[in-house]
Design a protein around this motif. Structure first.
Motif, PDB file in Angstrom:
ATOM      1  N   PRO A  15       0.288  -1.239   0.264  1.00 23.47           N
ATOM      2  CA  PRO A  15       0.063   0.168  -0.132  1.00 23.47           C
ATOM      3  C   PRO A  15       1.318   1.055  -0.018  1.00 23.47           C
ATOM      4  O   PRO A  15       0.437   2.114  -0.494  1.00 23.47           O
ATOM      5  N   LEU A  18       0.704   3.576  -3.445  1.00 22.13           N
ATOM      6  CA  LEU A  18      -0.237   4.255  -3.454  1.00 22.13           C
ATOM      7  C   LEU A  18       0.329   5.762  -3.324  1.00 22.13           C
ATOM      8  O   LEU A  18       0.192   6.820  -3.850  1.00 22.13           O
ATOM      9  N   ASN A  95      -6.811   1.663  11.002  1.00 19.71           N
ATOM     10  CA  ASN A  95      -6.064   2.826  10.186  1.00 19.71           C
ATOM     11  C   ASN A  95      -4.835   3.001  10.376  1.00 19.71           C
ATOM     12  O   ASN A  95      -4.325   4.339   9.467  1.00 19.71           O
ATOM     13  N   TYR A  98      -2.096   3.897   7.733  1.00 17.52           N
ATOM     14  CA  TYR A  98      -2.613   4.536   6.707  1.00 17.52           C
ATOM     15  C   TYR A  98      -1.847   6.168   6.589  1.00 17.52           C
ATOM     16  O   TYR A  98      -2.276   7.350   5.924  1.00 17.52           O
ATOM     17  N   LEU A 128      -6.763   4.332  -2.072  1.00 12.22           N
ATOM     18  CA  LEU A 128      -5.913   2.533  -0.794  1.00 12.22           C
ATOM     19  C   LEU A 128      -7.851   2.168  -0.061  1.00 12.22           C
ATOM     20  O   LEU A 128      -7.692   1.615  -0.143  1.00 12.22           O
ATOM     21  N   VAL A 132      -7.621  -1.498  -1.280  1.00 10.02           N
ATOM     22  CA  VAL A 132      -6.532  -1.847  -0.172  1.00 10.02           C
ATOM     23  C   VAL A 132      -7.830  -2.203   1.621  1.00 10.02           C
ATOM     24  O   VAL A 132      -8.095  -3.211   1.081  1.00 10.02           O
TER      25      VAL A 132
END
Length: 159
Positions: A15, A18, A95, A98, A128, A132
């Protein structure tokens, strides 16, 4: 469609790529048509803010990775999870890694004086989410059922 449980989220790329793609896209646009922050933010404010955001992002990322390491569950979204992680930063965000990468991207944008990178953040987060996070959530729901559903009810996806 098979009724067999998912073995992992099925994400076949890291990820962070990205975020790298978004930063490269911003850098490329900047070289075509510069959009520096220096036009609106004095350098000391931009640099101090950029570093503060980068440090916060690195701290959150390190905390999240350390939490996964302590629990000994899969970090990469192509590995199975052996439990729901609800400790550390995962008490506040489902998350946090992220969130941390988003903060790092914003900080890099400020430090590099490239405003275009910020333009890519909504696209990064959309990709994302679709490529994901939705897969991770489907996998975790399949793997942990009601426990994961209850965790989702307590903890926001982002912040």
């Amino acid at each position: 469609m098979s009724n067999q449980p998912l073995k992992n989220p099925g994400v076949h790329f890291p990820p962070p790529l990205l975020f790298v793609a978004g930063m490269l896209g911003g850098w490329g646009l900047h070289h075509l048509q510069p959009a520096p922050f220096s036009a609106i933010l004095p350098a000391p404010v931009r640099v101090l803010t950029g570093w503060a955001i980068v440090v916060a992002g690195v701290g959150i990322l390190a905390w999240a990775l350390l939490t996964f390491w302590k629990i000994r569950t899969g970090i990469y979204p192509n590995q199975p999870a052996n439990q729901i992680v609800a400790q550390g930063p995962f008490r506040f965000s489902r998350n946090p890694m992220y969130v941390a990468m988003t903060a790092l991207t914003i900080g890099v944008s400020l430090l590099s004086n490239i405003g275009w990178i910020l333009v890519f953040i909504p696209f990064i987060l959309f990709a994302l989410t679709v490529l994901v996070i939705r897969r991770e959530e489907a996998y975790l729901t399949d793997a942990f059922g009601e426990s994961y559903t209850q965790y989702c009810a307590r903890v926001r996806r982002w912040i």
